[in-house]
Design an enzyme around this catalytic site. Sequence first.
Site, PDB file in Angstrom:
ATOM      1  N   ILE A   1     -13.375   8.951  -3.397  1.00 24.88           N
ATOM      2  CA  ILE A   1     -13.242   8.456  -2.024  1.00 24.88           C
ATOM      3  C   ILE A   1     -12.310   9.443  -1.348  1.00 24.88           C
ATOM      4  O   ILE A   1     -11.121   9.498  -1.636  1.00 24.88           O
ATOM      5  CB  ILE A   1     -12.724   7.014  -1.988  1.00 24.88           C
TER       6      ILE A   1
ATOM      7  N   THR B   1      -6.858   3.948   4.561  1.00 30.07           N
ATOM      8  CA  THR B   1      -5.626   4.623   4.972  1.00 30.07           C
ATOM      9  C   THR B   1      -5.906   5.732   5.972  1.00 30.07           C
ATOM     10  O   THR B   1      -5.214   5.860   6.990  1.00 30.07           O
ATOM     11  CB  THR B   1      -4.925   5.219   3.737  1.00 30.07           C
ATOM     12  N   THR B   2      -6.921   6.544   5.693  1.00 31.42           N
ATOM     13  CA  THR B   2      -7.233   7.697   6.529  1.00 31.42           C
ATOM     14  C   THR B   2      -7.703   7.268   7.919  1.00 31.42           C
ATOM     15  O   THR B   2      -7.623   8.038   8.872  1.00 31.42           O
ATOM     16  CB  THR B   2      -8.306   8.567   5.843  1.00 31.42           C
TER      17      THR B   2
ATOM     18  N   ARG C   1       2.083   5.105  -1.650  1.00 25.64           N
ATOM     19  CA  ARG C   1       2.117   4.538  -0.306  1.00 25.64           C
ATOM     20  C   ARG C   1       2.492   3.066  -0.304  1.00 25.64           C
ATOM     21  O   ARG C   1       2.921   2.548   0.749  1.00 25.64           O
ATOM     22  CB  ARG C   1       0.761   4.721   0.382  1.00 25.64           C
TER      23      ARG C   1
ATOM     24  N   TYR D   1      -7.701  -0.551  -4.855  1.00 24.27           N
ATOM     25  CA  TYR D   1      -7.143   0.733  -4.430  1.00 24.27           C
ATOM     26  C   TYR D   1      -5.721   0.822  -4.957  1.00 24.27           C
ATOM     27  O   TYR D   1      -4.835   0.114  -4.486  1.00 24.27           O
ATOM     28  CB  TYR D   1      -7.195   0.833  -2.907  1.00 24.27           C
TER      29      TYR D   1
ATOM     30  N   LYS E   1     -10.291   2.682  -6.844  1.00 26.86           N
ATOM     31  CA  LYS E   1      -9.964   3.989  -6.275  1.00 26.86           C
ATOM     32  C   LYS E   1      -8.584   4.341  -6.811  1.00 26.86           C
ATOM     33  O   LYS E   1      -7.589   3.699  -6.487  1.00 26.86           O
ATOM     34  CB  LYS E   1      -9.951   3.948  -4.744  1.00 26.86           C
TER      35      LYS E   1
END
Length: 294
Positions: free
Chosen positions: A206, A46-47, A140, A135, A164
């Site tokens: 993470i 995502t980042t 989101r 994840y 995560k």
Amino acid sequence: MAVFQGAGVALITPFHADGSVNYEKLAELLEEQIAGGTDAIIACGTTAEAATLSEEEHSEVIRYCVRVVNHRIPVIAGTGSNCTATAVKLSREAEAAGADGLLLVTPYYNKATQDGLFRHFAQIAESVRIPCILYNVPSRTGMTILPETMARLYHEVENIVGVKDATGNIAMSSALMALVDERFELFSGNDDEIVPLLSIGGSGVISVLSNIAPRQTHEICQRWFDGDIAGARREQLRALPLIRALFSEVNPIPVKAAANLMGMEVGSLRLPLTDMEEKNREVLEKEMKKYGIL
């Protein structure tokens, strides 16, 4: 089949002024992370603004990270998608590129039932041999992997090794840990919950924070593993004001602003993400100075 223990960085993707990927800068970021003690690189999460990378860019960024890191620390490739076939394709390409593991986000927008989630993740994981970390980020994606589904995936699919966890729900995380064994890898997906998840058997984080404070984020985890519980707690609490500033706007807007404030020159963001609002940037800069990284 452990992937890593400690603080993995959810690495940003640097862009040129024209919006193309800045690979020279990406190499610099990777070297800075390794020198800073980061325990793993997570590419195309995502980042990293993976949602706005083309499939070709996505695979090339992963290949590039694997090549530059060159086995010094693990590289985990974000290859999740809301299309199972696309996730399989990206996952196979990441494995062929030499990635040490995969990070697979819950399918977003079209969503799925819990049975659909099981079949989605099982099909992706069974298409490769490398370890897979799921994840779970309902804020989101609009989807939650329930503890029972996560435990079933872990027990029935050999190379699904952990999660995560960005649910922000410690009770749910604890319920999951009661259904698995000590080999299960629980990574905090929220920088403000590293120590709480370590306390229920977590393997690390993470991290977004690691982009600008790799040594400090690693140290939170390392202190815990070394038995310095008070020290880990102290460092976690000391970082909270900065972490709040890093999430004052949608990630990765603030962390890219922070990186640029530190002189990293990582460029702007791809639409629909936009540059940080000035009032929030001022708070971020203030907290970075208080934390001692600016």
